[in-house]
Write an enzyme that holds these catalytic residues in place. Sequence first.
Site, mmCIF file in Angstrom:
data_model
loop_
_atom_site.group_PDB
_atom_site.id
_atom_site.type_symbol
_atom_site.label_atom_id
_atom_site.label_comp_id
_atom_site.label_asym_id
_atom_site.label_seq_id
_atom_site.Cartn_x
_atom_site.Cartn_y
_atom_site.Cartn_z
ATOM 1 N N HIS A 167 -5.007 -12.912 1.747
ATOM 2 C CA HIS A 167 -6.455 -13.131 1.941
ATOM 3 C C HIS A 167 -7.294 -12.499 0.827
ATOM 4 O O HIS A 167 -8.476 -12.778 0.707
ATOM 5 C CB HIS A 167 -6.924 -12.688 3.336
ATOM 6 N N GLN B 152 1.193 -1.560 -6.689
ATOM 7 C CA GLN B 152 0.846 -1.174 -8.057
ATOM 8 C C GLN B 152 1.355 0.248 -8.323
ATOM 9 O O GLN B 152 1.323 1.100 -7.419
ATOM 10 C CB GLN B 152 -0.672 -1.212 -8.229
ATOM 11 N N GLY C 56 0.831 -1.210 0.000
ATOM 12 C CA GLY C 56 0.000 0.000 0.000
ATOM 13 C C GLY C 56 0.856 1.246 0.000
ATOM 14 O O GLY C 56 1.859 1.338 -0.721
HETATM 15 C C1 LIG Z 1 -5.544 -5.278 1.321
HETATM 16 S S1 LIG Z 1 -4.345 -4.173 0.672
HETATM 17 C C2 LIG Z 1 -3.014 -4.409 1.814
HETATM 18 C C3 LIG Z 1 -2.096 -3.239 1.881
HETATM 19 C C4 LIG Z 1 -0.985 -3.341 2.944
HETATM 20 N N1 LIG Z 1 -0.226 -4.574 2.849
HETATM 21 C C5 LIG Z 1 -1.548 -3.140 4.337
HETATM 22 O O1 LIG Z 1 -1.666 -4.082 5.075
HETATM 23 O O2 LIG Z 1 -1.900 -1.982 4.659
HETATM 24 C C6 LIG Z 1 -3.816 -5.027 -0.770
HETATM 25 C C7 LIG Z 1 -2.808 -4.269 -1.604
HETATM 26 O O3 LIG Z 1 -2.483 -5.090 -2.745
HETATM 27 C C8 LIG Z 1 -2.121 -4.217 -3.785
HETATM 28 N N2 LIG Z 1 -2.101 -4.964 -5.046
HETATM 29 C C9 LIG Z 1 -3.149 -5.487 -5.726
HETATM 30 N N3 LIG Z 1 -2.735 -6.107 -6.844
HETATM 31 C C10 LIG Z 1 -1.389 -5.991 -6.880
HETATM 32 C C11 LIG Z 1 -0.376 -6.448 -7.790
HETATM 33 N N4 LIG Z 1 -0.714 -7.154 -8.876
HETATM 34 N N5 LIG Z 1 0.914 -6.173 -7.512
HETATM 35 C C12 LIG Z 1 1.251 -5.461 -6.400
HETATM 36 N N6 LIG Z 1 0.324 -5.003 -5.491
HETATM 37 C C13 LIG Z 1 -0.967 -5.266 -5.729
HETATM 38 C C14 LIG Z 1 -3.179 -3.155 -3.693
HETATM 39 O O4 LIG Z 1 -2.838 -1.981 -4.392
HETATM 40 C C15 LIG Z 1 -3.280 -2.966 -2.186
HETATM 41 O O5 LIG Z 1 -2.427 -1.924 -1.756
#
Ligand SMILES: C[S@@+](CC[C@H](N)C(=O)[O-])C[C@H]1O[C@@H](n2cnc3c(N)ncnc32)[C@H](O)[C@@H]1O
Length: 360
Positions: free
Chosen positions: A264, A227, A205
Amino acid sequence: MDFSTNGSEESELYHAQIHLYKHVYNFVSSMALKSAMELGIADAIHNHGKPMTLPELSSSLKLHPSKVNILYRFLRLLTHNGFFAKTTVKSNEGEEETAYVLTPSSKLLVSGKSTCLSSLVKGALHPSSLDMWGVSKKWFHEDKEQTLFECATGENYWDFLNKDSDSLSMFQDAMAADSRLFKLAIQENKHVFEGLESLVDVAGGTGGVAKLIHEAFPHIKCTVFDQPQVVGNLTGNENLNFVGGDMFKSVPSADAVLLKWVLHDWNDELSLKILKNSKEAISHKGKDGKVIIIDISIDENSDDRGLTELQLEYDVVMLTMFLGKERTKKEWEKLIYDAGFSRYKITPICGFKSLIEVYP
Ligand SMILES: C[S@@+](CC[C@H](N)C(=O)[O-])C[C@H]1O[C@@H](n2cnc3c(N)ncnc32)[C@H](O)[C@@H]1O
């Protein structure tokens, strides 16, 4: 139909009715909490610096005078639910008056504090997360592999977030709020990070957790990998940098990979891909590399039914929004071994989550 019952059947019937009604109307408690957050009740009481009477609170919130009794009734429910507590104060005329104080739960709604969870309340109870429930029957009958969100809106949740910067910010703010509470878990589990020279927070994030790790272990080179649209405009410092990319393609190399609230979101097939890419990212460290997963480990046999209920509710949220899942210990074990790791250790943290150290 015969409704005559003996005493114990009657009691069972009433218990069942109360149980059912309670679950039907649980949403009112959620919505009252959302109203309290939007009105800024916790901030008003906090800023007042001492117990606050109803008229003082109403005037501080600039409510219409006709709404004072309505505020009282919301506060009565929220006080019953443990968000506020009542005490007595003496008025200028020497009369005893009821006044409200914060509880540990409403202190989490005080803005500007590192423990503020208001943005999580806002994101989780936003219409974009709730409206989809109107089509759940249609979703169950359709032969399509799609989320409830997609069935309701025609687009998947990630696309919805990515096309609108306000929604993306709301989501990232909610995640960052959750992450800030992670500080205590880091302090209690220092050994997990000791000895690391570099760490990549995959799908990290806006860097909420990485910043905490950076604070606690300034010598570790932390990379927040997410991303490009999430991290593109973020700047760090020498030991905290932001890299845009796709974790399904590859993960930047580091001594340890952190995956918090990530697996998850995804089904087993995609989670396996992320775990294998993470294994590759730590491969230069041989057996000393590690992957640190922070997620729920569902315990259906826990004595704490409220905790299990929260874990199972999270599971349904992940299912309906992402086709993701919360996993039991057995499911984690299978995923970890299927990804080619040889051992793991689960430690409960933050009350309802687990820290899972995974080794090659
Ligand atoms: C539920 S959030 C968790 C964010 C962080 N780890 C936290 O706990 O605050 C999931 C994250 O996955 C990222 N994400 C989704 N698809 C992705 C990809 N293909 N590559 C990298 N990050 C990705 C989203 O942008 C988002 O920030």
